[in-house]
Design a protein around this motif. Structure first.
Motif, mmCIF file in Angstrom:
data_model
loop_
_atom_site.group_PDB
_atom_site.id
_atom_site.type_symbol
_atom_site.label_atom_id
_atom_site.label_comp_id
_atom_site.label_asym_id
_atom_site.label_seq_id
_atom_site.Cartn_x
_atom_site.Cartn_y
_atom_site.Cartn_z
ATOM 1 N N ALA A 159 0.809 -1.228 0.000
ATOM 2 C CA ALA A 159 0.000 0.000 0.000
ATOM 3 C C ALA A 159 0.838 1.271 0.000
ATOM 4 N N HIS A 160 2.127 1.172 0.338
ATOM 5 C CA HIS A 160 2.969 2.371 0.285
ATOM 6 C C HIS A 160 3.047 2.937 -1.136
ATOM 7 N N CYS A 161 2.703 2.113 -2.129
ATOM 8 C CA CYS A 161 2.745 2.576 -3.522
ATOM 9 C C CYS A 161 1.742 3.696 -3.793
ATOM 10 N N VAL A 162 0.788 3.902 -2.903
ATOM 11 C CA VAL A 162 -0.224 4.934 -3.117
ATOM 12 C C VAL A 162 0.283 6.313 -2.705
ATOM 13 N N SER A 163 1.394 6.351 -1.971
ATOM 14 C CA SER A 163 1.851 7.607 -1.386
ATOM 15 C C SER A 163 3.002 8.217 -2.165
ATOM 16 N N TRP A 165 4.972 10.164 -0.871
ATOM 17 C CA TRP A 165 6.081 10.263 0.084
ATOM 18 C C TRP A 165 6.789 8.922 0.256
ATOM 19 N N GLY A 166 6.179 7.854 -0.264
ATOM 20 C CA GLY A 166 6.791 6.540 -0.127
ATOM 21 C C GLY A 166 7.933 6.363 -1.108
ATOM 22 N N HIS A 167 8.606 5.214 -1.005
ATOM 23 C CA HIS A 167 9.799 4.993 -1.820
ATOM 24 C C HIS A 167 9.496 4.349 -3.159
ATOM 25 N N ASP A 168 8.229 3.977 -3.404
ATOM 26 C CA ASP A 168 7.910 3.274 -4.656
ATOM 27 C C ASP A 168 6.529 3.687 -5.134
ATOM 28 N N PHE A 169 6.323 4.986 -5.301
ATOM 29 C CA PHE A 169 5.025 5.524 -5.691
ATOM 30 C C PHE A 169 4.626 5.012 -7.077
ATOM 31 N N ARG A 170 3.342 4.602 -7.213
ATOM 32 C CA ARG A 170 2.806 4.142 -8.491
ATOM 33 C C ARG A 170 1.461 4.824 -8.730
ATOM 34 N N ALA A 171 1.369 5.502 -9.865
ATOM 35 C CA ALA A 171 0.190 6.336 -10.139
ATOM 36 C C ALA A 171 -1.098 5.529 -10.161
ATOM 37 N N ASP A 172 -1.059 4.279 -10.613
ATOM 38 C CA ASP A 172 -2.277 3.469 -10.685
ATOM 39 C C ASP A 172 -2.923 3.295 -9.309
ATOM 40 N N TYR A 173 -2.099 3.305 -8.264
ATOM 41 C CA TYR A 173 -2.638 3.120 -6.916
ATOM 42 C C TYR A 173 -3.520 4.292 -6.487
ATOM 43 N N LEU A 174 -3.269 5.473 -7.051
ATOM 44 C CA LEU A 174 -4.040 6.647 -6.660
ATOM 45 C C LEU A 174 -5.529 6.473 -6.933
ATOM 46 N N GLN A 175 -5.857 5.711 -7.959
ATOM 47 C CA GLN A 175 -7.261 5.566 -8.346
ATOM 48 C C GLN A 175 -8.001 4.502 -7.548
ATOM 49 N N LEU A 176 -7.309 3.857 -6.607
ATOM 50 C CA LEU A 176 -7.964 2.813 -5.816
ATOM 51 C C LEU A 176 -8.976 3.367 -4.817
ATOM 52 N N SER A 177 -9.030 4.691 -4.685
ATOM 53 C CA SER A 177 -10.082 5.283 -3.848
ATOM 54 C C SER A 177 -11.467 4.956 -4.402
ATOM 55 N N VAL A 178 -11.526 4.552 -5.681
ATOM 56 C CA VAL A 178 -12.801 4.182 -6.287
ATOM 57 C C VAL A 178 -13.439 2.997 -5.561
ATOM 58 N N LEU A 179 -12.641 2.179 -4.911
ATOM 59 C CA LEU A 179 -13.183 1.016 -4.208
ATOM 60 C C LEU A 179 -14.096 1.457 -3.057
ATOM 61 N N GLN A 198 4.548 9.942 7.883
ATOM 62 C CA GLN A 198 3.993 10.739 6.794
ATOM 63 C C GLN A 198 3.370 9.855 5.721
ATOM 64 N N THR A 199 4.048 8.752 5.400
ATOM 65 C CA THR A 199 3.516 7.834 4.392
ATOM 66 C C THR A 199 2.259 7.145 4.895
ATOM 67 N N GLN A 200 2.221 6.769 6.167
ATOM 68 C CA GLN A 200 1.017 6.152 6.732
ATOM 69 C C GLN A 200 -0.177 7.095 6.612
ATOM 70 N N ALA A 201 0.033 8.342 6.963
ATOM 71 C CA ALA A 201 -1.068 9.316 6.884
ATOM 72 C C ALA A 201 -1.543 9.473 5.444
ATOM 73 N N ASP A 202 -0.598 9.442 4.510
ATOM 74 C CA ASP A 202 -0.953 9.583 3.100
ATOM 75 C C ASP A 202 -1.749 8.372 2.602
ATOM 76 N N ILE A 203 -1.368 7.179 3.042
ATOM 77 C CA ILE A 203 -2.103 5.963 2.667
ATOM 78 C C ILE A 203 -3.553 6.062 3.130
ATOM 79 N N LEU A 204 -3.741 6.428 4.386
ATOM 80 C CA LEU A 204 -5.090 6.525 4.943
ATOM 81 C C LEU A 204 -5.928 7.562 4.207
ATOM 82 N N ALA A 205 -5.307 8.691 3.869
ATOM 83 C CA ALA A 205 -6.053 9.759 3.195
ATOM 84 C C ALA A 205 -6.396 9.379 1.755
ATOM 85 N N ARG A 206 -5.440 8.884 1.015
ATOM 86 C CA ARG A 206 -5.651 8.612 -0.413
ATOM 87 C C ARG A 206 -6.572 7.420 -0.649
#
Length: 640
Positions: A159-163, A165-179, A198-206
């Motif tokens: 799930a860090h891929c959604v942030s 601020w994480g070390h392995d950001f992937r744009a496709d993960y951003l759209q998982l809020s649709v779930l 910071q990354t944890q907070a970003d995961i929860l928000a996104r």
């Protein structure tokens, strides 16, 4: 007996323990697994942080089985890698759990067959990549399932891929809020091994996990020995490390460029080691073949860029080496965590130098990101530099980055071989003064290349080179004031000044330049304690078997079984490995997905004489007992 919906709401723990034992063959949950499983099985959202090898998969696989048994349908697992999906589905199939994956490796007919099974409710778990999950076709299938109450759970792995601020950001993960937007009634579970606050907070928000409960396990991997060396001759140091500590062992070596990957793999092969390259520029089929060989064969070394590794579950990787400085601690922790998943001793080894620091800072400065992001990346790099330049416990520094307090571990290079330190304040003032004199000498028109580290050290040591004479730097008041230190000592001073933030690098040639903080040193307002440069001949670290006293918990238990086999048990263990290799070939799976080494070692040590005894060995579930029990007993009897 399967748990009903009412059972799960009242108390899912008994049913969860039964599934853990009957399906996966384990007698008890570890750490926070049971709490996570109970919360998710009852329909709660969660964010789970567990280290690599900590058992994250069970945190969604057990609830998936429970909710499917209770008639709630399928669990959809969002996973970023095809190889990981294949291995997870293969392992679940071995355990008797109906599962499948949807990704680009399937043809149209295979995809349709999986979709039919999915719509018919025959699957317990379905693995899919994020781009597949957010596609209109897949969302339509999920809507159909949800309307019939057959959509049990979403598990978002890595799930860090959604942030950002994480070390392995992937744009496709951003759209998982649709779930959450389309299926608000379906619980969601986000899992990762690596995320700072910071990354944890970003995961929860996104992911809109606003009401999610957090489960944060210890980040400590006590069986991993951390060892960081100053680069002298990277290849020589690497070869010495492998041959002295991990001959014939599986390992991963991370290099910073595709060219370096290719050259290092070829050179290791020339030295008689079995090494393969892996990077994104290779043909996809060749990458797949190399990865399959690494997962299925013993003693292979994979030389790779960071394109390799996420989702690699090979349990017997004995070392992870970095030939250069990673970008940040999250990436370093994630990559080193691929060593020692079986709990036996493993090593994280890194060589680094000033050029690495310069390179990473330049990557940040030259990126198109905004200033806020760049500042965050600089802070992350500074934290990593503090780790590599530390002269106290590496593990304490590493864990403190993730807000976890700890005591000195006794199992890192600094604990086992405390580095010598010295008061480098005066040397630092000399170096900074020399750089200042350069700028005052009226030579700013010269090429920036003229002010590189080598030239600076020549001036400090009083070497009258052609370049020094050409620039007239022998007339500087700082010429020769550092003759008491060697080249290696001065390089260490420069590197540590950059790491401490008293020197910047600038220009096309990454030359050293004073910054505002340098004034503190020049004015004598701070004192600087520095590490004494290590001698090139120093051994990389203590032998793995000398560190067994520092393991704790499950890591100690697993390693002890593997190490304490007598000659007869070792013969049974070797016979079981040979049998397992044949089964793995027949099933087209890595051997550890049939049974892990620790399970085979338990069989060899306990020497069960019937199926009831064999069922008591951890890792032997009901499906595997039925499928392989008689064969295993025959192998054990034949090796006696």
């Amino acid at each position: 007996m399967p748990a009903s919906f009412e059972d799960l709401l009242e108390d899912p723990v008994p049913a969860a323990r039964r599934v853990l034992h009957e399906v996966f063959g384990y007698p008890a949950f570890r750490g926070q697994q049971e709490a996570v499983v109970a919360h998710v099985a009852q329909g709660g959202d969660a964010l789970v942080l567990m280290p690599t090898g900590g058992g994250k998969s069970l945190c969604y696989q057990v609830p998936a089985i429970l909710r499917h048994q209770a008639g709630m349908g399928v669990t959809v697992v969002v996973s970023p890698l095809i190889a990981l999906m294949h291995d997870q589905v293969g392992a679940l199939d071995e355990a008797g759990v109906a599962s499948a994956f949807l990704n680009s490796s399937l043809n149209a007919a295979q995809t349709q067959a999986v979709e039919r099974d999915l719509l018919a409710g025959r699957l317990t778990l379905l693995y899919a990549a994020p781009e597949r999950v957010i596609s209109p076709r897949f969302l339509g299938i999920m809507n159909s399932l949800a309307e019939r109450g057959l959509l049990a759970l979403f598990a978002i792995d890595e799930a860090h891929c959604v942030s950002q601020w994480g070390h392995d950001f992937r744009a496709d993960y951003l759209q998982l809020s649709v779930l959450h937007e389309q299926f608000p009634q379906v619980p969601r579970l986000a899992l990762t091994a690596t995320a700072d606050a910071q990354t944890q907070a970003d995961i929860l928000a996104r992911l809109q996990l606003n009401e999610a409960r957090r489960f944060v396990a210890s980040f400590d991997r006590p069986n991993i020995h951390y060892n960081i060396v100053e680069r002298d001759s990277a290849r020589t140091q690497l070869l010495r490390f492998i041959r002295s500590e991990h001959a014939d062992a599986a390992g991963i070596i991370y290099a910073g460029s595709r060219r370096k990957v290719e050259e290092t793999a070829a050179w290791l092969c020339e030295q008689g080691l079995n090494a393969l390259p892996y990077h994104a520029g290779m043909d996809a089929e060749q990458r797949r073949r190399n990865q399959d060989r690494f997962l299925r064969e013993d003693g292979l070394i994979m030389v790779a860029t960071i394109a390799f590794g996420m989702g690699i579950d090979k349990p017997d990787v004995r070392f992870v080496a970095h030939l250069e400085l990673p970008k940040n601690i999250e990436g370093y922790y994630q990559e080193t965590g691929r060593a020692g998943r079986d709990g036996a001793p493993a090593q994280a080894w890194m060589s680094y130098g000033l050029a690495d620091v310069v390179h990473q800072r330049r990557l940040i400065d030259d990126s198109p990101a905004d200033d806020l992001f760049k500042r965050a990346q600089r802070r992350k790099l500074d934290a990593l530099l503090a780790l590599v330049e530390a002269h106290d416990c590496r593990r304490v520094r590493l864990l403190s980055y993730f807000d976890e307090a700890s005591e000195p571990c006794g199992n890192c290079d600094n604990c086992l071989h405390p580095p010598q330190t010295w008061d480098g304040t005066e040397a630092a003032r000399k170096a900074l003064s020399c750089i200042y004199r350069f700028t005052q000498h009226g030579v700013a028109h010269h090429s920036a290349r003229s002010f590189g580290v080598a030239h600076l050290i020549d001036v400090l040591r009083g070497k009258l080179t052609d370049k020094v004479s050409q620039m007239g730097h022998e007339s500087l008041s700082t010429f020769g004031i550092g003759a008491d230190l060697s080249d290696a000592q001065w390089r260490a001073v420069m590197r540590q000044l950059v790491a401490m933030g008293y020197l910047d690098t600038e220009g096309e040639f990454n030359t050293l330049a004073l910054n505002e903080r340098a004034r503190e040193v020049l004015r004598g307002e701070v004192s600087l304690r520095m590490k004494t440069p290590a001698l090139p001949k120093e051994v990389a670290g203590r032998k793995a078997q000398d560190r067994r006293g520092w393991r704790t918990g499950a890591a100690a238990d697993a390693a002890k079984v593997l190490e304490d086999l007598d000659s007869a048990a070792q013969a049974r263990f070797d016979a079981l490995k040979t049998w397992r290799a044949g089964v793995a070939r027949d099933h087209n799976l890595p051997a550890y997905l049939v049974f892990q080494n620790i399970t085979l070692a338990e069989m060899a040590q306990r020497w069960p004489h019937n199926l009831d005894d064999l069922a008591c060995v951890p890792g032997v579930g009901a499906k595997k007992l039925t499928a392989y029990g008689a064969q295993i007993l025959d192998v054990l009897h034949g090796a006696a």
